[in-house]
Every structure is written in C-alpha cells, then in structure tokens.
Design a protein around this motif. Structure first.
Motif, mmCIF file in Angstrom:
data_model
loop_
_atom_site.group_PDB
_atom_site.id
_atom_site.type_symbol
_atom_site.label_atom_id
_atom_site.label_comp_id
_atom_site.label_asym_id
_atom_site.label_seq_id
_atom_site.Cartn_x
_atom_site.Cartn_y
_atom_site.Cartn_z
ATOM 1 N N THR A 130 0.833 -1.201 0.000
ATOM 2 C CA THR A 130 0.000 0.000 0.000
ATOM 3 C C THR A 130 0.867 1.250 0.000
ATOM 4 O O THR A 130 0.533 2.248 -0.647
ATOM 5 N N MET A 131 1.991 1.219 0.711
ATOM 6 C CA MET A 131 2.893 2.371 0.721
ATOM 7 C C MET A 131 3.480 2.614 -0.672
ATOM 8 O O MET A 131 3.685 3.761 -1.076
ATOM 9 N N LYS A 132 3.748 1.548 -1.416
ATOM 10 C CA LYS A 132 4.227 1.719 -2.789
ATOM 11 C C LYS A 132 3.177 2.433 -3.639
ATOM 12 O O LYS A 132 3.499 3.306 -4.453
ATOM 13 N N LEU A 133 1.918 2.045 -3.454
ATOM 14 C CA LEU A 133 0.838 2.693 -4.200
ATOM 15 C C LEU A 133 0.654 4.138 -3.757
ATOM 16 O O LEU A 133 0.321 5.016 -4.561
ATOM 17 N N LEU A 134 0.876 4.384 -2.478
ATOM 18 C CA LEU A 134 0.668 5.721 -1.922
ATOM 19 C C LEU A 134 1.774 6.693 -2.317
ATOM 20 O O LEU A 134 1.534 7.907 -2.412
ATOM 21 N N HIS A 135 2.975 6.186 -2.567
ATOM 22 C CA HIS A 135 4.142 7.059 -2.724
ATOM 23 C C HIS A 135 3.990 8.151 -3.780
ATOM 24 O O HIS A 135 4.391 9.301 -3.537
ATOM 25 N N PRO A 136 3.411 7.894 -4.959
ATOM 26 C CA PRO A 136 3.268 8.990 -5.930
ATOM 27 C C PRO A 136 2.341 10.105 -5.452
ATOM 28 O O PRO A 136 2.405 11.226 -5.962
ATOM 29 N N ILE A 137 1.488 9.812 -4.481
ATOM 30 C CA ILE A 137 0.491 10.783 -4.023
ATOM 31 C C ILE A 137 0.905 11.449 -2.718
ATOM 32 O O ILE A 137 0.749 12.661 -2.551
ATOM 33 N N ALA A 138 1.427 10.668 -1.793
ATOM 34 C CA ALA A 138 1.846 11.198 -0.486
ATOM 35 C C ALA A 138 3.231 10.641 -0.171
ATOM 36 O O ALA A 138 3.370 9.696 0.616
ATOM 37 N N PRO A 139 4.273 11.187 -0.796
ATOM 38 C CA PRO A 139 5.601 10.568 -0.727
ATOM 39 C C PRO A 139 6.244 10.566 0.651
ATOM 40 O O PRO A 139 6.970 9.633 0.985
ATOM 41 N N PHE A 140 5.978 11.585 1.460
ATOM 42 C CA PHE A 140 6.722 11.696 2.715
ATOM 43 C C PHE A 140 6.284 10.655 3.741
ATOM 44 O O PHE A 140 7.119 9.973 4.342
ATOM 45 N N ILE A 141 4.982 10.519 3.934
ATOM 46 C CA ILE A 141 4.527 9.521 4.907
ATOM 47 C C ILE A 141 4.790 8.116 4.381
ATOM 48 O O ILE A 141 5.127 7.205 5.145
ATOM 49 N N ALA A 142 4.694 7.923 3.056
ATOM 50 C CA ALA A 142 4.982 6.609 2.482
ATOM 51 C C ALA A 142 6.446 6.230 2.717
ATOM 52 O O ALA A 142 6.755 5.089 3.082
ATOM 53 N N GLU A 143 7.348 7.178 2.533
ATOM 54 C CA GLU A 143 8.770 6.917 2.760
ATOM 55 C C GLU A 143 9.052 6.644 4.233
ATOM 56 O O GLU A 143 9.838 5.754 4.581
ATOM 57 N N HIS A 144 8.391 7.393 5.107
ATOM 58 C CA HIS A 144 8.620 7.217 6.544
ATOM 59 C C HIS A 144 8.224 5.808 6.985
ATOM 60 O O HIS A 144 8.977 5.137 7.706
ATOM 61 N N VAL A 145 7.051 5.358 6.562
ATOM 62 C CA VAL A 145 6.609 4.010 6.925
ATOM 63 C C VAL A 145 7.519 2.972 6.280
ATOM 64 O O VAL A 145 7.868 1.957 6.898
ATOM 65 N N TRP A 146 7.928 3.230 5.041
ATOM 66 C CA TRP A 146 8.807 2.290 4.341
ATOM 67 C C TRP A 146 10.127 2.092 5.084
ATOM 68 O O TRP A 146 10.658 0.977 5.140
ATOM 69 N N GLN A 147 10.662 3.150 5.652
ATOM 70 C CA GLN A 147 11.921 3.037 6.384
ATOM 71 C C GLN A 147 11.794 2.091 7.574
ATOM 72 O O GLN A 147 12.781 1.508 8.022
ATOM 73 N N GLU A 148 10.589 1.918 8.073
ATOM 74 C CA GLU A 148 10.355 0.992 9.175
ATOM 75 C C GLU A 148 10.067 -0.427 8.690
ATOM 76 O O GLU A 148 10.383 -1.399 9.373
ATOM 77 N N LEU A 149 9.477 -0.548 7.497
ATOM 78 C CA LEU A 149 8.978 -1.854 7.055
ATOM 79 C C LEU A 149 9.701 -2.449 5.853
ATOM 80 O O LEU A 149 9.747 -3.672 5.718
ATOM 81 N N GLY A 150 10.219 -1.611 4.961
ATOM 82 C CA GLY A 150 10.620 -2.128 3.664
ATOM 83 C C GLY A 150 12.081 -2.049 3.301
ATOM 84 O O GLY A 150 12.449 -2.330 2.150
ATOM 85 N N ARG A 151 12.950 -1.696 4.225
ATOM 86 C CA ARG A 151 14.349 -1.476 3.852
ATOM 87 C C ARG A 151 15.067 -2.758 3.462
ATOM 88 O O ARG A 151 16.113 -2.709 2.808
ATOM 89 N N ASP A 152 14.519 -3.909 3.845
ATOM 90 C CA ASP A 152 15.121 -5.170 3.390
ATOM 91 C C ASP A 152 14.975 -5.328 1.883
ATOM 92 O O ASP A 152 15.782 -6.002 1.234
ATOM 93 N N GLU A 153 13.949 -4.700 1.322
ATOM 94 C CA GLU A 153 13.708 -4.791 -0.125
ATOM 95 C C GLU A 153 14.425 -3.692 -0.891
ATOM 96 O O GLU A 153 14.984 -3.935 -1.965
ATOM 97 N N ALA A 154 14.395 -2.474 -0.366
ATOM 98 C CA ALA A 154 15.047 -1.342 -1.035
ATOM 99 C C ALA A 154 15.364 -0.275 -0.003
ATOM 100 O O ALA A 154 14.595 -0.063 0.941
ATOM 101 N N GLU A 155 16.490 0.401 -0.181
ATOM 102 C CA GLU A 155 16.922 1.415 0.777
ATOM 103 C C GLU A 155 15.908 2.544 0.887
ATOM 104 O O GLU A 155 15.687 3.102 1.955
ATOM 105 N N SER A 156 15.285 2.876 -0.232
ATOM 106 C CA SER A 156 14.243 3.904 -0.266
ATOM 107 C C SER A 156 13.065 3.365 -1.056
ATOM 108 O O SER A 156 13.235 2.553 -1.978
ATOM 109 N N ILE A 157 11.885 3.826 -0.719
ATOM 110 C CA ILE A 157 10.701 3.384 -1.453
ATOM 111 C C ILE A 157 10.769 3.827 -2.911
ATOM 112 O O ILE A 157 10.166 3.210 -3.792
#
Length: 331
Positions: A130-157
């Motif tokens: 969902t954060m990947k889908l959100l990123h083009p629309i609300a990049p800052f909160i999507a990136e913030h959540v990604w830093q907690e959940l998704g860094r194993d996949e990519a350093e940045s969303i």
C-alpha cells in the motif's frame, strides 16, 4: 473529464488530513505487535508457503489488494489521478482498516503465536505494498513508513518496484463469501443501532433461509460476528419460526433475526421511537409545504431547493425505518 478544472474545497484538505492520520495510526497499531523478525517474514514466499493456513479474511484482503493495484495502475497510466486516489482510499480505509485490521485483533491478542505471526505477515505485506501505491500521491509519509517496514527490499521506497497483482489470490469465491459475511454483519449492526441496543450488551442472532448459498460460510465464521457485531450466539437454520419480539433484516436470500428481550427496555424504546416519529412527521409536513409552494420553488436558489428535496428524502427514509422498528417492538 480530462483537462477539467477541479474546484478546491476545505473539505478536500480535511479528507486528506484524515487519510494520512489513518495511515499513521494503522502503522502505529501494527507496530505495537511486530518485531524485526515479523518484518523479515512479511514476504510473498512465506505467505504462499502458508496458504493452507490463511483465513478467509486473509485471502480476501490479498485479493482486494490485487484489485487496488490493477485499478490504480490503470488510472495512473491514463493520467486519471483522482481515480487512482479513490481506489487507494477505498481499499486502505474501507477494506484494510475497517474490516481486516478489526478482524486481525483477535489473532494479535490470542495465545496462538503461529496464527499471530502469519496474520502479521499478511498485514505487513499489504501495508508495504500500500505504501508503494501511496508514494506517488503522499511521498513523505509513504517513505517514513517504508523506512520501518521495507528497507530489506530497497533502501528507499523510490527504488522499490511498483507492485504487481498476483492471480493466485484473486478468487471470486473468497470475495463472494466474505462479501456475504460483510452484508450479514452490517445488517446486525444496523439492527443494533436502529433499536438502540447498548454497545455493552451482546446479542443472540438467528439466520434463516439462504437458498442456493453455502451455510457453512456463516457457521464457520461465527467469530467474525462476535468481533464486529457483538454477537453472543449465532444460530443458522434453513427454516424457523420468527422469534417473538425480534428485529429483522433481509440480506439476499437470508433473513436475520435479533431477539430484543433482555437487550432493551421495550416500553422505553417504544416511547422514544414514537416521539421521534412525531418529530419527523412535523418536519416532513413543513418541508412538503415549502416544496409544494410554487413561489418558493420559483424564487429560491436551485441549490436551496435541491437541499430541501434531499432533506425530504432523508426524513422519509428515517421515518420508514422508525415505523419498521416500532412494528418489530409490537410483534
């Protein structure tokens, strides 16, 4: 239409604020329960390996995520950004939060650690996508959540791949079965609200009928009714006499009965409904006088007339429900 101007309203900003608050609160809720191991386990491979242990609601939410991915991708490719936002908003708030996270709580607070870990894997997998889908629309909160959940996949969303729908989780039967449960649960909730049943009280529910439907879907998911509609005991039978003093609703080919004895003070509730009926009838009388007055129709701004007509429709609908509730209390 393409190229049309969009009028900005204060309510649009409030809606955006509320949506970002919802995203953040949902993440914080999950953060109360997961650890680094849960984040590492929130992969497609782990979910696929545990497919036979997924609950109906797990399979449903993964299917609805697929639908949101397809809908949003198509909208963005056609530059229909409002449609993309609507697809994401409806999925995340009305499906993931309102239904999945609410039903998730029983497993998160239960003693079965295996079930809890699997539920978290699904929830975190959906949250990351969902954060990947959100990123083009609300990049800052999507990136913030990604830093907690998704860094194993990519350093940045920004470096993460756009999500792809998975056909294996697109089961029409799962969607149909869960939608039936949703409709039945909403019916019970509506009865409780219309009959003023206190939230603190649990209710017994009888469901009958359902020609051509599989009743096992209902009986196997009694816990969903307990969690979301405060149901104490759920009974299903093909045919049964209507219980005395019971409110009822029709859902497709099913009839839903909620016996009211012991849940409310019937006489007090009858009096409350009669007073509300009298109030609505007076309001409708005044509205009808205005709407049948040609001077009012001719001189008032169109938006005022339309607003009065909408009020009339709303009051008539409310009055119809009140009369139905009074009838239930008299049977």
């Amino acid at each position: 239409s393409e190229g049309a101007d969009i009028k900005l309203k204060e309510g649009d900003f409030e809606q955006g604020r509320n949506f970002t608050n919802k995203i953040w609160n949902s993440f914080r809720f999950l953060a109360l329960h997961f650890d680094k191991e849960d984040i590492a386990n929130a992969t497609l491979a782990n979910i696929q390996n545990a497919r036979n242990r997924l609950e109906l609601v797990d399979r449903w939410v993964l299917g609805r995520l697929n639908y949101a991915i397809r809908k949003m991708t198509a909208a963005i490719e056609q530059f229909h950004f409002h449609e993309a936002m609507d697809a994401l908003y409806n999925f995340f708030w009305k499906e993931f939060c309102d239904w999945y996270l609410e039903l998730l709580k029983a497993r998160l607070n239960g003693e079965d650690q295996s079930a809890k870990r699997l539920a978290l894997s699904v929830a975190l997998y959906v949250m990351k996508h969902t954060m990947k889908l959100l990123h083009p629309i609300a990049p800052f909160i999507a990136e913030h959540v990604w830093q907690e959940l998704g860094r194993d996949e990519a350093e940045s969303i920004m470096l993460a791949a756009w999500p792809e729908p998975l056909a294996e989780f697109e089961s029409a039967n799962d969607v149909s079965d869960f939608c039936l449960l949703q409709d039945l649960i909403v019916a019970v909730r509506n009865i409780r609200g219309e009959m003023n049943v206190p939230v603190s009280k649990t209710a017994d529910v009888l469901i009958t009928g359902g020609n051509g439907q599989n009743p096992a879907i209902i009986t196997q998911h009694e816990g969903y009714f307990a969690q979301l509609a405060r149901v104490k005991q759920l009974t299903y039978t093909r045919e049964a006499e209507r219980p005395k003093l019971a409110a009822t609703a029709v859902v497709r080919s099913f009839e839903v009965y909620v016996p009211l004895a012991g849940l409310i003070d019937v006489e007090v509730e009858r009096e409350r409904l009669r007073k509300e009926q009298t109030r609505l009838e007076k309001l409708l009388e005044g509205l009808n006088q205005r709407l049948y007055n040609q001077d009012f129709i001719g001189k008032a701004p169109k938006e005022v007339v339309e607003r009065e007509r909408q009020k009339k429709t709303e009051f008539e609908s409310n009055l119809q429900r009140l009369v139905s509730s009074l009838r239930h209390l008299s049977e």
